[in-house]
Motif scaffolding. Structure first.
Motif, PDB file in Angstrom:
ATOM      1  N   GLY A 166       0.650  -0.854  -0.187  1.00 53.29           N
ATOM      2  CA  GLY A 166      -0.284  -0.186   0.283  1.00 53.29           C
ATOM      3  C   GLY A 166       0.722   1.140  -0.315  1.00 53.29           C
ATOM      4  O   GLY A 166       1.854   1.549   0.191  1.00 53.29           O
ATOM      5  N   GLU A 167       0.130   2.504  -0.550  1.00 53.14           N
ATOM      6  CA  GLU A 167       0.936   3.261  -0.760  1.00 53.14           C
ATOM      7  C   GLU A 167       1.622   4.533   1.139  1.00 53.14           C
ATOM      8  O   GLU A 167       1.848   5.040   0.917  1.00 53.14           O
ATOM      9  N   GLN A 168       0.122   3.934   2.122  1.00 57.62           N
ATOM     10  CA  GLN A 168       0.598   4.953   2.922  1.00 57.62           C
ATOM     11  C   GLN A 168       2.227   4.067   4.196  1.00 57.62           C
ATOM     12  O   GLN A 168       2.223   5.512   4.076  1.00 57.62           O
ATOM     13  N   MET A 172       5.100   6.750   4.507  1.00 62.96           N
ATOM     14  CA  MET A 172       5.272   7.000   6.170  1.00 62.96           C
ATOM     15  C   MET A 172       7.526   6.225   5.500  1.00 62.96           C
ATOM     16  O   MET A 172       7.968   6.941   6.743  1.00 62.96           O
ATOM     17  N   TYR A 173       6.793   5.159   5.613  1.00 62.99           N
ATOM     18  CA  TYR A 173       8.600   4.674   5.776  1.00 62.99           C
ATOM     19  C   TYR A 173       9.723   5.355   5.310  1.00 62.99           C
ATOM     20  O   TYR A 173      10.593   5.604   5.751  1.00 62.99           O
ATOM     21  N   ARG A 174       9.344   5.911   4.264  1.00 69.27           N
ATOM     22  CA  ARG A 174      10.593   6.728   2.767  1.00 69.27           C
ATOM     23  C   ARG A 174      10.613   8.421   3.530  1.00 69.27           C
ATOM     24  O   ARG A 174      11.668   8.173   3.789  1.00 69.27           O
ATOM     25  N   LEU A 175       9.267   8.857   4.092  1.00 67.81           N
ATOM     26  CA  LEU A 175       9.699   9.515   4.825  1.00 67.81           C
ATOM     27  C   LEU A 175      10.326   9.858   6.435  1.00 67.81           C
ATOM     28  O   LEU A 175      11.410  10.238   6.457  1.00 67.81           O
ATOM     29  N   GLU A 176       9.819   9.471   6.650  1.00 64.93           N
ATOM     30  CA  GLU A 176      10.692   8.860   8.636  1.00 64.93           C
ATOM     31  C   GLU A 176      12.257   8.509   8.496  1.00 64.93           C
ATOM     32  O   GLU A 176      13.227   8.655   9.107  1.00 64.93           O
ATOM     33  N   LEU A 177      12.572   7.631   7.296  1.00 65.44           N
ATOM     34  CA  LEU A 177      14.072   6.769   6.707  1.00 65.44           C
ATOM     35  C   LEU A 177      15.071   7.834   6.429  1.00 65.44           C
ATOM     36  O   LEU A 177      16.277   8.389   7.112  1.00 65.44           O
ATOM     37  N   ALA A 178      14.500   8.534   5.975  1.00 61.76           N
ATOM     38  CA  ALA A 178      15.265   9.929   4.943  1.00 61.76           C
ATOM     39  C   ALA A 178      15.266  10.207   6.424  1.00 61.76           C
ATOM     40  O   ALA A 178      15.902  10.850   6.610  1.00 61.76           O
ATOM     41  N   GLN A 179      14.027  11.074   6.895  1.00 60.98           N
ATOM     42  CA  GLN A 179      15.213  11.834   7.941  1.00 60.98           C
ATOM     43  C   GLN A 179      15.475  11.731   9.397  1.00 60.98           C
ATOM     44  O   GLN A 179      16.344  12.517   9.476  1.00 60.98           O
TER      45      GLN A 179
END
Length: 346
Positions: A166-168, A172-179
């Motif tokens: 799923g897209e959510q 969420m993983y992508r944003l959190e990991l980049a951060q």
């Protein structure tokens, strides 16, 4: 798929079937009986064949927060092992204990991989299905645990892959990991400069093509690219045609086709228009503000070889005006503790 790096370990985030992950080991979001079940567990047991159930029956179960290793049986190569990690049922524990148990499940999986010389591992989002662990909380637990392990054991594992549905969860993983990675020193991540451009690379969220919509004057804009391109044609029917383009690429193409009709002062106002587009985009998408602030003082560079005005251009000596505007916006958010700016001065 988005690819991040920590020391010598590659971290990837993808959508799909974990059975087809293509890693040396895959992680099963197991139950404490290590029995067949629903969701990820059911898919793994089905693909591995009846030998897996016969094998796990002999193991006598597994406590919550721990993991067990089995052969992969009939799973497709190159997968040779299954790591069965038992996460908590969220409602059975208070939040603090549930978080600790989930973290233990991830760390136990990684320790098993390292002890058995396994160099690539794929994880699902453990406990976020029928076990009811909130996705936003589970994402942070998973990524922080994995990053902490990889920092402590930098040569143990060469690839960690998160295979999601799923897209959510992907977003969420992508944003959190980049951060999280943006907060680490350059000697760990490998480079102080943050480059953004390609959809399959980190920080794509900073591009104007990233799918983060916003409202401006009671009108919805799919992307900041739509907004930026439409401003070339104020008070024209073409303005609305650009806004309603199906994709940001289509919006840009339509604007370029009609470049002779664009406003005569466009070269003088385009920086201010882009500044406003970014302001609107980030104000309406708080996770992007957090991601931007997490980059600290690191340089932001649009890695476009085709654009020497907004990006670094073919010789990497371009003006990088998009990166500069993002750093300007970052400075504003930092100075105002993340409060949205009403309007930035040019």
């Amino acid at each position: 798929m988005p690819e991040f790096r920590l020391n010598k370990t590659v971290l990837t985030i993808s959508e799909g079937d974990i059975v087809q992950a293509g890693t040396e080991a895959i992680v099963n979001a197991a139950n404490s009986a290590l029995a067949d079940g629903a969701g990820v567990t059911g898919a793994i047991f089905k693909a591995a064949g009846p030998e897996l159930a016969r094998f796990t029956t002999k193991l006598g179960g597994c406590p919550t927060g721990q993991a067990r290793l089995t052969p992969s049986f009939q799973l497709p190569a190159p997968t040779r092992f299954i790591i069965h990690a038992v996460g908590p049922v969220y409602g059975d524990y208070d939040t603090r204990e549930a978080v600790q148990l989930l973290s233990n499940a991830y760390r136990s999986s990684l320790e098993l991989a390292a002890l058995n010389g396994i160099k690539s591992v794929a994880f699902p989002a453990i406990s976020t299905g029928i076990y009811g662990f909130p996705l936003n909380l589970a994402t942070g637990v998973a990524l922080r645990t994995v990053l902490t392990f990889l920092k402590d054991a930098p040569h143990a594992i060469e690839e960690v892959r998160f295979v999601l549905r799923g897209e959510q969860p992907l977003s969420m993983y992508r944003l959190e990991l980049a951060q999280l990675l943006a907060q680490l020193p350059a000697e760990i991540t490998g480079d102080d400069t943050i480059y953004f451009y390609d959809k399959d690379e980190p920080y794509y969220e900073f591009t104007n093509f990233a799918p983060y919509g916003f409202f401006a004057n009671n009108t919805f804009w799919q992307t900041s690219e739509h907004y930026f391109q439409a401003q070339k044609f104020p008070k024209m029917a073409l303005y609305e045609d650009v806004r309603q383009s199906s994709t940001p690429s289509a919006a840009r193409h339509l604007a370029r086709q009609n470049f002779r009709r664009q406003r005569p002062d466009w070269n003088q106002v385009r920086l201010d228009v882009m500044r406003e587009a970014l302001r609107l985009k980030f104000n309406d998408n708080p996770p992007l503000v957090r991601l931007l602030l997490s980059t600290g003082e690191r340089p932001l560079v649009e890695a476009s070889e085709d654009d020497a005005f907004w990006g670094y251009g073919p010789d990497r000596q371009g003006q990088n005006n998009l990166g500069k505007l993002l750093m300007e916006l970052r400075d504003y958010y930092r100075a105002t503790s993340g409060e949205p700016p009403k309007q930035l001065e040019g």
